[in-house]
Design a protein around this motif. Structure first.
Motif, PDB file in Angstrom:
ATOM      1  N   GLY A  73      18.925   9.154  37.169  1.00  0.00           N
ATOM      2  CA  GLY A  73      17.631   9.521  36.601  1.00  0.00           C
ATOM      3  C   GLY A  73      17.711  10.067  35.203  1.00  0.00           C
ATOM      4  O   GLY A  73      16.982  10.985  34.828  1.00  0.00           O
ATOM      5  N   LYS A  74      18.594   9.483  34.389  1.00  0.00           N
ATOM      6  CA  LYS A  74      18.820  10.009  33.043  1.00  0.00           C
ATOM      7  C   LYS A  74      19.182   8.889  32.088  1.00  0.00           C
ATOM      8  O   LYS A  74      19.927   7.975  32.450  1.00  0.00           O
ATOM      9  CB  LYS A  74      19.961  11.027  33.086  1.00  0.00           C
ATOM     10  N   THR A  75      18.674   8.947  30.892  1.00  0.00           N
ATOM     11  CA  THR A  75      19.055   7.987  29.857  1.00  0.00           C
ATOM     12  C   THR A  75      20.479   8.279  29.395  1.00  0.00           C
ATOM     13  O   THR A  75      20.831   9.430  29.122  1.00  0.00           O
ATOM     14  CB  THR A  75      18.100   8.064  28.655  1.00  0.00           C
ATOM     15  N   ILE A  76      21.295   7.242  29.330  1.00  0.00           N
ATOM     16  CA  ILE A  76      22.698   7.409  28.930  1.00  0.00           C
ATOM     17  C   ILE A  76      22.939   6.557  27.693  1.00  0.00           C
ATOM     18  O   ILE A  76      22.733   5.343  27.713  1.00  0.00           O
ATOM     19  CB  ILE A  76      23.656   6.996  30.065  1.00  0.00           C
ATOM     20  N   ARG A  77      23.372   7.182  26.629  1.00  0.00           N
ATOM     21  CA  ARG A  77      23.601   6.454  25.385  1.00  0.00           C
ATOM     22  C   ARG A  77      24.967   5.779  25.392  1.00  0.00           C
ATOM     23  O   ARG A  77      25.869   6.148  26.158  1.00  0.00           O
ATOM     24  CB  ARG A  77      23.484   7.402  24.186  1.00  0.00           C
ATOM     25  N   LEU A  78      25.101   4.774  24.536  1.00  0.00           N
ATOM     26  CA  LEU A  78      26.351   4.042  24.398  1.00  0.00           C
ATOM     27  C   LEU A  78      27.060   4.458  23.123  1.00  0.00           C
ATOM     28  O   LEU A  78      26.433   4.785  22.119  1.00  0.00           O
ATOM     29  CB  LEU A  78      26.089   2.536  24.366  1.00  0.00           C
ATOM     30  N   GLN A  79      28.399   4.414  23.182  1.00  0.00           N
ATOM     31  CA  GLN A  79      29.208   4.847  22.040  1.00  0.00           C
ATOM     32  C   GLN A  79      30.368   3.876  21.871  1.00  0.00           C
ATOM     33  O   GLN A  79      31.231   3.782  22.747  1.00  0.00           O
ATOM     34  CB  GLN A  79      29.723   6.265  22.295  1.00  0.00           C
ATOM     35  N   ASN A  80      30.356   3.131  20.784  1.00  0.00           N
ATOM     36  CA  ASN A  80      31.399   2.152  20.520  1.00  0.00           C
ATOM     37  C   ASN A  80      32.598   2.847  19.889  1.00  0.00           C
ATOM     38  O   ASN A  80      32.719   2.951  18.674  1.00  0.00           O
ATOM     39  CB  ASN A  80      30.864   1.059  19.594  1.00  0.00           C
ATOM     40  N   THR A  81      33.475   3.322  20.751  1.00  0.00           N
ATOM     41  CA  THR A  81      34.661   4.043  20.294  1.00  0.00           C
ATOM     42  C   THR A  81      35.766   3.863  21.316  1.00  0.00           C
ATOM     43  O   THR A  81      35.521   3.495  22.464  1.00  0.00           O
ATOM     44  CB  THR A  81      34.357   5.541  20.118  1.00  0.00           C
ATOM     45  N   GLY A  82      36.970   4.127  20.925  1.00  0.00           N
ATOM     46  CA  GLY A  82      38.102   3.939  21.825  1.00  0.00           C
ATOM     47  C   GLY A  82      38.403   5.131  22.699  1.00  0.00           C
ATOM     48  O   GLY A  82      39.328   5.092  23.497  1.00  0.00           O
ATOM     49  N   SER A  83      37.679   6.226  22.547  1.00  0.00           N
ATOM     50  CA  SER A  83      37.990   7.413  23.340  1.00  0.00           C
ATOM     51  C   SER A  83      36.702   8.114  23.732  1.00  0.00           C
ATOM     52  O   SER A  83      35.631   7.834  23.204  1.00  0.00           O
ATOM     53  CB  SER A  83      38.881   8.368  22.542  1.00  0.00           C
ATOM     54  N   ALA A  84      36.819   9.019  24.676  1.00  0.00           N
ATOM     55  CA  ALA A  84      35.653   9.768  25.136  1.00  0.00           C
ATOM     56  C   ALA A  84      35.997  11.240  25.226  1.00  0.00           C
ATOM     57  O   ALA A  84      37.085  11.614  25.660  1.00  0.00           O
ATOM     58  CB  ALA A  84      35.207   9.265  26.501  1.00  0.00           C
ATOM     59  N   ALA A  85      35.065  12.058  24.824  1.00  0.00           N
ATOM     60  CA  ALA A  85      35.221  13.505  24.941  1.00  0.00           C
ATOM     61  C   ALA A  85      34.698  13.940  26.302  1.00  0.00           C
ATOM     62  O   ALA A  85      34.137  13.147  27.049  1.00  0.00           O
ATOM     63  CB  ALA A  85      34.449  14.177  23.808  1.00  0.00           C
ATOM     64  N   PRO A  86      34.883  15.221  26.656  1.00  0.00           N
ATOM     65  CA  PRO A  86      34.344  15.705  27.926  1.00  0.00           C
ATOM     66  C   PRO A  86      32.853  15.408  28.057  1.00  0.00           C
ATOM     67  O   PRO A  86      32.105  15.443  27.080  1.00  0.00           O
ATOM     68  CB  PRO A  86      34.622  17.213  27.855  1.00  0.00           C
ATOM     69  N   GLY A  87      32.465  15.085  29.288  1.00  0.00           N
ATOM     70  CA  GLY A  87      31.058  14.821  29.569  1.00  0.00           C
ATOM     71  C   GLY A  87      30.661  13.369  29.441  1.00  0.00           C
ATOM     72  O   GLY A  87      29.476  13.043  29.492  1.00  0.00           O
ATOM     73  N   GLY A  88      31.625  12.467  29.291  1.00  0.00           N
ATOM     74  CA  GLY A  88      31.302  11.051  29.141  1.00  0.00           C
ATOM     75  C   GLY A  88      32.065  10.172  30.114  1.00  0.00           C
ATOM     76  O   GLY A  88      32.846  10.638  30.950  1.00  0.00           O
ATOM     77  N   ILE A  89      31.830   8.890  30.003  1.00  0.00           N
ATOM     78  CA  ILE A  89      32.533   7.872  30.794  1.00  0.00           C
ATOM     79  C   ILE A  89      33.100   6.857  29.812  1.00  0.00           C
ATOM     80  O   ILE A  89      32.382   6.358  28.933  1.00  0.00           O
ATOM     81  CB  ILE A  89      31.591   7.172  31.785  1.00  0.00           C
ATOM     82  N   ALA A  90      34.366   6.562  29.935  1.00  0.00           N
ATOM     83  CA  ALA A  90      35.026   5.630  29.021  1.00  0.00           C
ATOM     84  C   ALA A  90      35.422   4.355  29.746  1.00  0.00           C
ATOM     85  O   ALA A  90      35.977   4.393  30.846  1.00  0.00           O
ATOM     86  CB  ALA A  90      36.264   6.278  28.414  1.00  0.00           C
ATOM     87  N   LEU A  91      35.115   3.217  29.123  1.00  0.00           N
ATOM     88  CA  LEU A  91      35.592   1.910  29.581  1.00  0.00           C
ATOM     89  C   LEU A  91      36.677   1.485  28.604  1.00  0.00           C
ATOM     90  O   LEU A  91      36.382   1.100  27.467  1.00  0.00           O
ATOM     91  CB  LEU A  91      34.452   0.897  29.586  1.00  0.00           C
ATOM     92  N   ASN A  92      37.922   1.584  29.034  1.00  0.00           N
ATOM     93  CA  ASN A  92      39.046   1.360  28.119  1.00  0.00           C
ATOM     94  C   ASN A  92      39.833   0.105  28.482  1.00  0.00           C
ATOM     95  O   ASN A  92      40.394  -0.001  29.576  1.00  0.00           O
ATOM     96  CB  ASN A  92      39.999   2.561  28.152  1.00  0.00           C
ATOM     97  N   LEU A  93      39.851  -0.851  27.566  1.00  0.00           N
ATOM     98  CA  LEU A  93      40.711  -2.015  27.699  1.00  0.00           C
ATOM     99  C   LEU A  93      42.094  -1.604  27.200  1.00  0.00           C
ATOM    100  O   LEU A  93      42.260  -1.232  26.035  1.00  0.00           O
ATOM    101  CB  LEU A  93      40.153  -3.167  26.863  1.00  0.00           C
ATOM    102  N   ASN A  94      43.079  -1.632  28.082  1.00  0.00           N
ATOM    103  CA  ASN A  94      44.415  -1.141  27.744  1.00  0.00           C
ATOM    104  C   ASN A  94      45.022  -1.943  26.588  1.00  0.00           C
ATOM    105  O   ASN A  94      45.060  -3.173  26.634  1.00  0.00           O
ATOM    106  CB  ASN A  94      45.345  -1.227  28.956  1.00  0.00           C
ATOM    107  N   SER A  95      45.509  -1.246  25.595  1.00  0.00           N
ATOM    108  CA  SER A  95      46.176  -1.922  24.483  1.00  0.00           C
ATOM    109  C   SER A  95      47.544  -2.429  24.909  1.00  0.00           C
ATOM    110  O   SER A  95      48.007  -3.468  24.435  1.00  0.00           O
ATOM    111  CB  SER A  95      46.315  -0.972  23.290  1.00  0.00           C
ATOM    112  N   THR A  96      48.174  -1.697  25.811  1.00  0.00           N
ATOM    113  CA  THR A  96      49.434  -2.134  26.409  1.00  0.00           C
ATOM    114  C   THR A  96      49.190  -2.341  27.901  1.00  0.00           C
ATOM    115  O   THR A  96      48.846  -1.387  28.611  1.00  0.00           O
ATOM    116  CB  THR A  96      50.543  -1.080  26.223  1.00  0.00           C
ATOM    117  N   PRO A  97      49.323  -3.576  28.395  1.00  0.00           N
ATOM    118  CA  PRO A  97      49.018  -3.837  29.811  1.00  0.00           C
ATOM    119  C   PRO A  97      49.827  -2.969  30.753  1.00  0.00           C
ATOM    120  O   PRO A  97      51.018  -2.705  30.524  1.00  0.00           O
ATOM    121  CB  PRO A  97      49.380  -5.315  29.970  1.00  0.00           C
TER     122      PRO A  97
END
Length: 701
Positions: A73-97
């Motif tokens: 029940g909340k608007t969640i903004r998107l952030q095009n970055t390679g890392s996330a600070a506390p309070g977020g969710i990160a989708l990380n494509l591994n640079s090294t498999p």
């Protein structure tokens, strides 16, 4: 007065809006009612960070944002970055498999105050995003989300049996989803919703058309239509396959024949493969039904299945395509045993297929019956990758009027031990390639989808689509845990409702077996459409399409002798696997009549004679449906009213059909046993002739 009318209309609109027609399947991202768990995830819902612009990765971002916004029940903004600070969710494509994640696996973790979804590929990110949404949707505490998951099977595939005219063979949920006449210009939004549903449970491949294939699918006209669908599916990590008509070179290319060893025929397929991959670069390959039930194939020219499959495999090999060749091949032999057909057709060619050929085997040796032993081919072809073919559509399981949860059936087969390499050589280990180190692994399910608003006709049948996908990803999951997931996501999280519905689902398959084909009976349904009972069927286009071919009822007893004194189909299994079924006194009752012709008066392990046990199963099976009706009725108010009412109506129809099956079978088999129906059961009020007339009406209406 006008104010009152407006207020009434607003209230009415509100009521309609709350009704659930089942369209959203298990992807219902409504506000999570568990406020405690919702608060846990809100702590990580400030934004979603991502580091890949790949279309599949972008699908993962979009799905995660949409799902979490609805659930929290909340608007969640998107952030095009390679890392996330506390309070977020990160989708990380591994640079090294990371080795243990493979090409489609993912890892969920809470790190430095944020949730991290990591994967080696965009597809892995997509599956990880859906996994997190599943955790939130089922109110799993945030502290319990951590862990990795990788699929056990490479190709997790739906086989759609759809035709160019909009019909679906063995489809019980309306017309085809594919509007061929409108494609490629018009893209129905439902195509995307179909892709979403499949990706959410890990399905990554789809066969679009019927295995009884029209050659028209190989024309440029239809390849452009297929491309339009492939373009919709690609951002969801789904590859498109096509069933092919083996005679296409003759039909379309005007060649003199379709002989797989004829150079002109081979060249036709080479050129056709180039054309297909030029239009659809990520095309998966071909599914083939050949020399089965009248379909053309290599045997028409004195060639083998290996000859036919390898010809096609050579054509698609430069594009990394694969050929899936169905083992559902059986000749009409009144003195033979169809049980043995696939084994006898394919076992001799083990090791003769090219590396990009997979042989697709039905779970049992006959044809998707309510209960079958596992096919003896599993474990018998160590040099040839074998694919599992399950049927999700309920061809032999009551169509769309019967509630039958199929995960127990799937698990029964997957968990069975082939003993191919000693104890523990399960069918699942054959299929996932781990037992014989297959280079390709495939699990396919014949789809139960259609144009009905709720996709599957019977809303509860959605659980079978869901369960297939979850087991194709991880065959070690239990049927109960899958049912619980689906109930929480689709119906209700009320504790009482959850327990009641799960119990209904878990026993529903056994109930169906009891009132239709108990104790190992099989293939006694109505011919043609496979609806209702017809155990008296003795004439058909082929002997192995009759019922008497299978049940072998006579004045002595009932059942098909497949031991050493009969067809010796048991001899196709590893001796340790066959041992469990070989002796009539020790054979598990669910398989008794599969393997033995048992005297009517023989006392079974239950203490009852075969006849009395048969009647008991039919009567108690039918009454079990009535019990399920009452249990379901008690759930009123604990789920959406529209869904509850729809399932209630179908359960009423199922009870009527259960009584029909019961009366037809006990009266028919009584003509052989000449024994009374045991107490406390009341003999049917209608006669066998009356029931036979009813069957004729259904079959030839």
């Amino acid at each position: 007065m006008r104010y009152k009318i407006c207020l009434f209309l607003l209230l009415l609109a509100s009521m309609v809006a709350k009704a659930d027609d089942g369209y959203r399947l298990w992807l219902k991202y409504d506000l999570l009612k568990n406020t405690s768990v919702r608060a846990q995830y809100l702590a990580y819902a400030q934004y979603i960070a991502y580091n890949s612009s790949d279309p599949v990765a972008q699908t993962a971002v979009r799905e995660l944002q949409t799902g979490l916004q609805g659930l929290l029940g909340k608007t969640i903004r998107l952030q095009n970055t390679g890392s996330a600070a506390p309070g977020g969710i990160a989708l990380n494509l591994n640079s090294t498999p990371i080795a243990n994640l493979g090409t489609e696996g993912y890892n969920l973790a809470i790190q430095n105050g944020h949730i991290n979804i990591s994967a080696n590929t965009p597809s892995g990110l997509l599956y990880g995003a859906f996994a997190l949404l599943r955790k939130v949707q089922t109110a799993t505490p945030a502290t319990q989300i951590q862990g990795s998951s990788t699929p056990k099977v490479q190709l997790r595939m739906l086989n759609n049996w759809d035709n160019t005219n909009g019909t679906i063979e063995r489809g019980y949920a309306g017309a085809s989803l594919w509007k061929w006449y409108e494609l490629p210009e018009n893209i129905d939004p439902r195509y995307r919703d179909y892709a979403r549903a499949n990706a959410s449970i890990g399905i990554n491949a789809v066969v679009l058309n019927n295995v009884n294939a029209s050659a028209r699918f190989m024309t440029r006209e239809y390849l452009l239509k297929v491309k339009a669908l492939a373009d919709v599916f690609k951002p969801y990590g789904i590859k498109v396959f096509l069933s092919v008509n083996f005679a296409a070179p003759r039909i379309l290319g005007k060649l003199k024949n379709s002989d797989p060893l004829e150079p002109a025929v081979r060249q036709w397929w080479v050129e056709k493969a180039k054309e297909i991959y030029g239009i659809i670069p990520d095309f998966g390959g071909f599914l083939v039904k050949a020399n089965s039930e009248g379909e053309p194939g290599p045997q028409d020219f004195g060639r083998t299945h290996a000859d036919g499959a390898n010809m096609l495999a050579e054509a698609v090999a430069p594009f990394k395509g694969i050929v899936i060749w169905r083992a559902f091949v059986y000749k009409a032999d009144p003195k033979g045993d169809r049980f043995k057909a696939a084994y006898e057709e394919f076992k001799p060619f083990d090791g003769n297929f090219l590396p990009n050929v997979v042989v697709q085997v039905k779970n049992g040796p006959i044809d998707f019956q309510p209960r079958e032993p596992f096919s003896p081919l599993f474990g018998a072809m160590p040099k040839t990758p074998l694919a599992m073919e399950f049927q999700i559509t309920q061809e032999y399981l009551g169509f769309s009027t019967n509630l039958v949860y199929l995960a127990p059936l799937f698990k029964e087969c997957l968990d069975a031990d082939t003993y191919a390499k000693g104890p523990g050589s399960s069918v699942a280990k054959v299929i996932d390639g781990s037992l014989h180190q297959y280079p390709i692994s495939v699990m396919a399910g014949v789809a139960n989808t259609g144009s009905d608003r709720n996709w599957c006709g019977h809303l509860m049948s959605q659980a079978n689509w869901y369960a297939f996908g979850r087991l194709a990803w991880d065959h070690q999951l239990s049927s109960a845990s899958i049912a619980e997931e689906w109930i929480k996501m689709s119906l209700s999280q009320d504790a009482t409702a959850l327990t009641t519905i799960r119990n209904i689902m878990e026993r529903s398959r056994e109930v169906y077996v009891d009132f239709t084909t108990p104790l190992g009976l099989h293939h006694i349904m109505g011919q043609g459409i496979h609806y209702g009972p017809e155990p008296w069927l003795e004439r058909s286009a082929r002997p192995d399409w009759t019922s008497i071919y299978y049940h072998r009822a006579d004045s002595i007893g009932l059942g098909f002798d497949r031991g050493v004194n009969g067809s010796n189909a048991l001899g196709l299994y590893h001796p340790d696997a066959a041992k469990a079924w070989s002796q009539v006194d020790n054979c598990p009752l669910p398989y008794l009549l599969w393997y033995h012709h048992v005297p009517w008066a023989k006392k079974l392990s239950t203490g009852r004679s075969l006849w009395d046990e048969l009647c008991t199963r039919y009567y108690t099976g039918a009454e079990a449906v009535a019990t399920i009706q009452k249990e379901w009725a008690g759930l009123k108010g604990k789920m959406d009213a529209e869904i509850h009412a729809d399932v209630s109506g179908r359960l009423a129809a199922q009870y009527r059909e259960a009584l029909w099956w019961r009366d037809a079978c006990v009266l028919y088999f009584q003509t052989y046993s000449q024994m009374p129906i045991p107490a406390p059961f009341t003999p049917p009020t209608r006669t066998l002739e009356e029931i036979k007339l009813l069957v004729q009406i259904y079959q030839y209406r």
